[in-house]
Design a protein around this motif. Structure first.
Motif, short mmCIF file in Angstrom:
data_model
loop_
_atom_site.label_atom_id
_atom_site.label_comp_id
_atom_site.label_asym_id
_atom_site.label_seq_id
_atom_site.Cartn_x
_atom_site.Cartn_y
_atom_site.Cartn_z
N GLY A 1 0.80 -1.21 0.00
CA GLY A 1 0.00 0.00 0.00
C GLY A 1 0.83 1.26 0.00
N SER A 2 2.03 1.19 0.60
CA SER A 2 2.91 2.35 0.68
C SER A 2 3.45 2.77 -0.67
CB SER A 2 4.06 2.06 1.64
OG SER A 2 4.80 0.93 1.21
N GLU A 3 3.29 1.93 -1.67
CA GLU A 3 3.76 2.24 -3.02
C GLU A 3 2.88 3.29 -3.69
OE1 GLU A 3 6.53 1.06 -4.07
OE2 GLU A 3 6.59 1.31 -6.25
N TYR A 4 1.68 3.47 -3.19
CA TYR A 4 0.70 4.30 -3.87
C TYR A 4 0.41 5.59 -3.12
CZ TYR A 4 0.27 -0.08 -6.26
OH TYR A 4 0.57 -1.23 -6.95
N THR A 5 0.24 6.66 -3.89
CA THR A 5 0.04 7.98 -3.33
C THR A 5 -1.43 8.37 -3.25
OG1 THR A 5 2.19 8.67 -4.24
CG2 THR A 5 0.66 10.42 -3.58
N TRP A 6 -2.20 7.96 -4.23
CA TRP A 6 -3.58 8.40 -4.34
C TRP A 6 -4.54 7.22 -4.24
CZ3 TRP A 6 0.15 9.75 -8.11
CH2 TRP A 6 0.70 11.02 -7.93
N TRP A 7 -5.59 7.41 -3.46
CA TRP A 7 -6.55 6.36 -3.17
C TRP A 7 -7.99 6.82 -3.38
CZ3 TRP A 7 -5.24 1.42 -1.26
CH2 TRP A 7 -3.88 1.25 -0.98
N GLY A 8 -8.82 5.91 -3.84
CA GLY A 8 -10.23 6.18 -3.95
C GLY A 8 -10.94 5.95 -2.63
N GLN A 9 -12.23 6.24 -2.61
CA GLN A 9 -13.02 6.11 -1.40
C GLN A 9 -13.55 4.70 -1.15
OE1 GLN A 9 -13.45 8.65 0.97
NE2 GLN A 9 -11.77 9.42 -0.32
N GLY A 10 -13.46 3.85 -2.16
CA GLY A 10 -13.88 2.47 -2.01
C GLY A 10 -15.26 2.20 -2.56
N THR A 11 -15.47 0.98 -2.99
CA THR A 11 -16.77 0.54 -3.46
C THR A 11 -17.06 -0.83 -2.86
OG1 THR A 11 -18.15 0.16 -5.44
CG2 THR A 11 -15.83 -0.48 -5.59
N GLN A 12 -18.27 -1.01 -2.35
CA GLN A 12 -18.64 -2.23 -1.64
C GLN A 12 -18.97 -3.35 -2.62
OE1 GLN A 12 -18.94 -2.89 1.88
NE2 GLN A 12 -19.11 -4.99 1.08
N VAL A 13 -18.37 -4.50 -2.38
CA VAL A 13 -18.69 -5.72 -3.12
C VAL A 13 -19.19 -6.75 -2.13
CG1 VAL A 13 -17.77 -7.64 -4.48
CG2 VAL A 13 -17.02 -5.31 -4.96
N THR A 14 -20.40 -7.23 -2.34
CA THR A 14 -21.00 -8.22 -1.46
C THR A 14 -21.36 -9.45 -2.27
OG1 THR A 14 -21.91 -6.50 -0.03
CG2 THR A 14 -22.83 -8.71 0.17
N VAL A 15 -20.83 -10.59 -1.87
CA VAL A 15 -21.10 -11.86 -2.53
C VAL A 15 -21.93 -12.71 -1.58
CG1 VAL A 15 -20.13 -13.85 -3.72
CG2 VAL A 15 -18.91 -11.66 -3.73
#
Length: 124
Positions: A108-122
């Motif tokens: 995770g430390s390799e990345y600078t910019w992140w999204g807010q996330g999207t829920q996946v439910t199976v």
């Protein structure tokens, strides 16, 4: 000013498929993009990554053969095609982008910019 926007999450039955999309807006100088996922109360885990040079891809063992990460040429856009989904795939999925300074694309430390996330439910 950089924004990361992911979409495509939802509810799917076991064995089904889902496609997540991610686009990076702004001057991000992106060289690599990745997907991580986080279950409630657990740490964020690596899922898949793609590097611009040669479109090299990397996957966590549990998703190999089921998930495919890809990108749109000349755009800071990535997709995660998820097939044969299992209940244990249920999580919030996050898109990440970065310069790939160290080459450790599963960190995770390799990345600078992140999204807010999207829920996946199976679930059935």
């Amino acid at each position: 000013q950089v924004r990361v926007v992911e979409s495509g999450g939802g509810l799917v039955q076991p064995g089904g498929s889902l496609r997540l999309s991610c686009e990076v807006f702004g001057r991000s100088s992106t060289e690599a993009m990745a997907w991580f996922r986080q279950r409630p109360g657990k740490v964020r885990d690596f899922v898949a990554a793609i590097h611009w040079v040669g479109d090299k891809t990397y996957y966590e063992d549990s998703v190999k053969g089921r998930f495919t990460i890809s990108r749109v040429n000349r755009q800071n856009t990535a997709y995660l095609q998820m097939n044969s989904l299992k209940p244990e795939d249920t999580a919030v999925y996050y898109c990440a982008a970065g310069r790939s300074e160290t080459g450790r694309l599963n960190a995770g430390s390799e990345y600078t910019w992140w999204g807010q996330g999207t829920q996946v439910t199976v679930s059935s």
